[in-house]
Design a protein around this motif. Structure first.
Motif, PDB file in Angstrom:
ATOM      1  N   ASP A  54       0.895  -1.154   0.000  1.00 14.33           N
ATOM      2  CA  ASP A  54       0.000   0.000   0.000  1.00 14.33           C
ATOM      3  C   ASP A  54       0.935   1.204   0.000  1.00 14.33           C
ATOM      4  OD1 ASP A  54      -1.401   2.280   0.826  1.00 14.33           O
ATOM      5  OD2 ASP A  54      -2.688   1.149   2.180  1.00 14.33           O
ATOM      6  N   ILE A  55       1.104   1.818  -1.156  1.00 13.84           N
ATOM      7  CA  ILE A  55       2.111   2.873  -1.309  1.00 13.84           C
ATOM      8  C   ILE A  55       1.832   4.068  -0.415  1.00 13.84           C
ATOM      9  CG2 ILE A  55       3.083   4.555  -2.929  1.00 13.84           C
ATOM     10  CD1 ILE A  55       2.915   2.412  -5.094  1.00 13.84           C
ATOM     11  N   GLU A  56       0.589   4.433  -0.242  1.00 17.64           N
ATOM     12  CA  GLU A  56       0.257   5.600   0.577  1.00 17.64           C
ATOM     13  C   GLU A  56       0.701   5.411   2.031  1.00 17.64           C
ATOM     14  OE1 GLU A  56      -3.633   8.139   2.006  1.00 17.64           O
ATOM     15  OE2 GLU A  56      -3.741   7.014   0.132  1.00 17.64           O
ATOM     16  N   ASN A  57       0.491   4.225   2.567  1.00 16.16           N
ATOM     17  CA  ASN A  57       0.833   3.956   3.971  1.00 16.16           C
ATOM     18  C   ASN A  57       2.124   3.174   4.145  1.00 16.16           C
ATOM     19  OD1 ASN A  57      -1.607   5.102   5.093  1.00 16.16           O
ATOM     20  ND2 ASN A  57      -2.646   3.381   4.132  1.00 16.16           N
ATOM     21  N   CYS A  58       2.690   2.695   3.031  1.00 13.00           N
ATOM     22  CA  CYS A  58       3.915   1.873   3.057  1.00 13.00           C
ATOM     23  C   CYS A  58       3.761   0.659   3.967  1.00 13.00           C
ATOM     24  CB  CYS A  58       5.128   2.707   3.434  1.00 13.00           C
ATOM     25  SG  CYS A  58       5.585   3.873   2.141  1.00 13.00           S
ATOM     26  N   THR A  59       2.640  -0.017   3.814  1.00 13.56           N
ATOM     27  CA  THR A  59       2.401  -1.244   4.565  1.00 13.56           C
ATOM     28  C   THR A  59       2.047  -2.362   3.592  1.00 13.56           C
ATOM     29  OG1 THR A  59       0.087  -0.642   4.881  1.00 13.56           O
ATOM     30  CG2 THR A  59       1.604  -0.090   6.676  1.00 13.56           C
ATOM     31  N   CYS A  60       2.357  -3.564   3.987  1.00 13.65           N
ATOM     32  CA  CYS A  60       2.058  -4.735   3.173  1.00 13.65           C
ATOM     33  C   CYS A  60       0.617  -5.168   3.446  1.00 13.65           C
ATOM     34  CB  CYS A  60       3.028  -5.868   3.511  1.00 13.65           C
ATOM     35  SG  CYS A  60       2.707  -7.367   2.567  1.00 13.65           S
ATOM     36  N   SER A  61      -0.147  -5.327   2.388  1.00 12.56           N
ATOM     37  CA  SER A  61      -1.551  -5.694   2.549  1.00 12.56           C
ATOM     38  C   SER A  61      -1.738  -7.165   2.931  1.00 12.56           C
ATOM     39  CB  SER A  61      -2.326  -5.380   1.269  1.00 12.56           C
ATOM     40  OG  SER A  61      -1.818  -6.133   0.182  1.00 12.56           O
ATOM     41  N   ILE A  62      -0.674  -7.959   2.820  1.00 10.95           N
ATOM     42  CA  ILE A  62      -0.762  -9.384   3.165  1.00 10.95           C
ATOM     43  C   ILE A  62       0.413  -9.782   4.063  1.00 10.95           C
ATOM     44  CG2 ILE A  62      -2.055 -10.045   1.096  1.00 10.95           C
ATOM     45  CD1 ILE A  62       0.767 -11.097   0.058  1.00 10.95           C
ATOM     46  N   TYR A  63       0.826  -8.900   4.935  1.00 11.16           N
ATOM     47  CA  TYR A  63       2.073  -9.078   5.684  1.00 11.16           C
ATOM     48  C   TYR A  63       2.251 -10.478   6.284  1.00 11.16           C
ATOM     49  CZ  TYR A  63       6.035  -8.195   8.669  1.00 11.16           C
ATOM     50  OH  TYR A  63       7.266  -8.264   9.257  1.00 11.16           O
ATOM     51  N   SER A  64       1.265 -10.990   6.965  1.00 10.58           N
ATOM     52  CA  SER A  64       1.430 -12.285   7.635  1.00 10.58           C
ATOM     53  C   SER A  64       1.549 -13.441   6.644  1.00 10.58           C
ATOM     54  CB  SER A  64       0.287 -12.545   8.618  1.00 10.58           C
ATOM     55  OG  SER A  64      -0.929 -12.628   7.922  1.00 10.58           O
ATOM     56  N   GLN A  65       1.118 -13.236   5.406  1.00  6.81           N
ATOM     57  CA  GLN A  65       1.176 -14.287   4.384  1.00  6.81           C
ATOM     58  C   GLN A  65       2.086 -13.920   3.216  1.00  6.81           C
ATOM     59  OE1 GLN A  65      -3.019 -14.232   3.599  1.00  6.81           O
ATOM     60  NE2 GLN A  65      -3.352 -16.058   4.838  1.00  6.81           N
TER      61      GLN A  65
END
Length: 146
Positions: A54-65
């Protein structure tokens, strides 16, 4: 999960598995594609972000997987951080490995997760999604920002 005390961190060995992710400043730079220069074998960052970032928040949308859906996703470890010279100088994992303090804006010092973005230190300032990039020409997206 316990909260990390910045003053107690002297090496990555001081950080337990439950605390490891707390050290990340959330810049998203790890989620940018990399290319290797043929002449020098140096690894270069591109502006192209993984499809799950997620470029706006710099977070992975599927982090645990993430390793299931993106097998090339790199897991930072105590062993590989010293070898990853493409990590930005601001990276907390790199700074601790190099025996340097965390920057003043790091959320463990400032208490604010937004500063990495507001100060333009995150991938969000330059990243483009892989579906908007020519994936056959990643070298055309190499950045020198970090």
């Amino acid at each position: 999960m316990t909260w990390l005390h910045v003053e107690a961190i002297h090496s990555l060995d001081d950080i337990g598995p439950d605390e490891w992710d707390q050290l990340c400043d959330g810049c998203g730079i790890c989620c940018l594609y990399k290319v290797t220069k043929k002449d020098s074998l140096a690894v270069c960052l591109t502006r192209v972000a993984c499809r799950y970032l997620d470029i706006e928040n710099c977070t992975c949308s599927i982090y645990s997987q993430r390793h299931t859906y993106m097998p090339t996703c790199l897991q930072l470890t105590r062993e590989n951080v010293p070898e990853l010279d493409w990590l930005p100088e601001t990276c907390a994992y790199r700074r601790i490995t190099e025996n340097k303090p965390l920057p003043w804006w790091h959320h463990l010092r400032s208490g604010r997760h937004d500063l990495v973005h507001k100060l333009g230190i995150s991938a969000g300032t330059i990243a483009i999604h892989e579906d908007k990039a020519d994936m056959n020409n990643l070298a055309g997206y190499v950045t020198e920002k970090w």
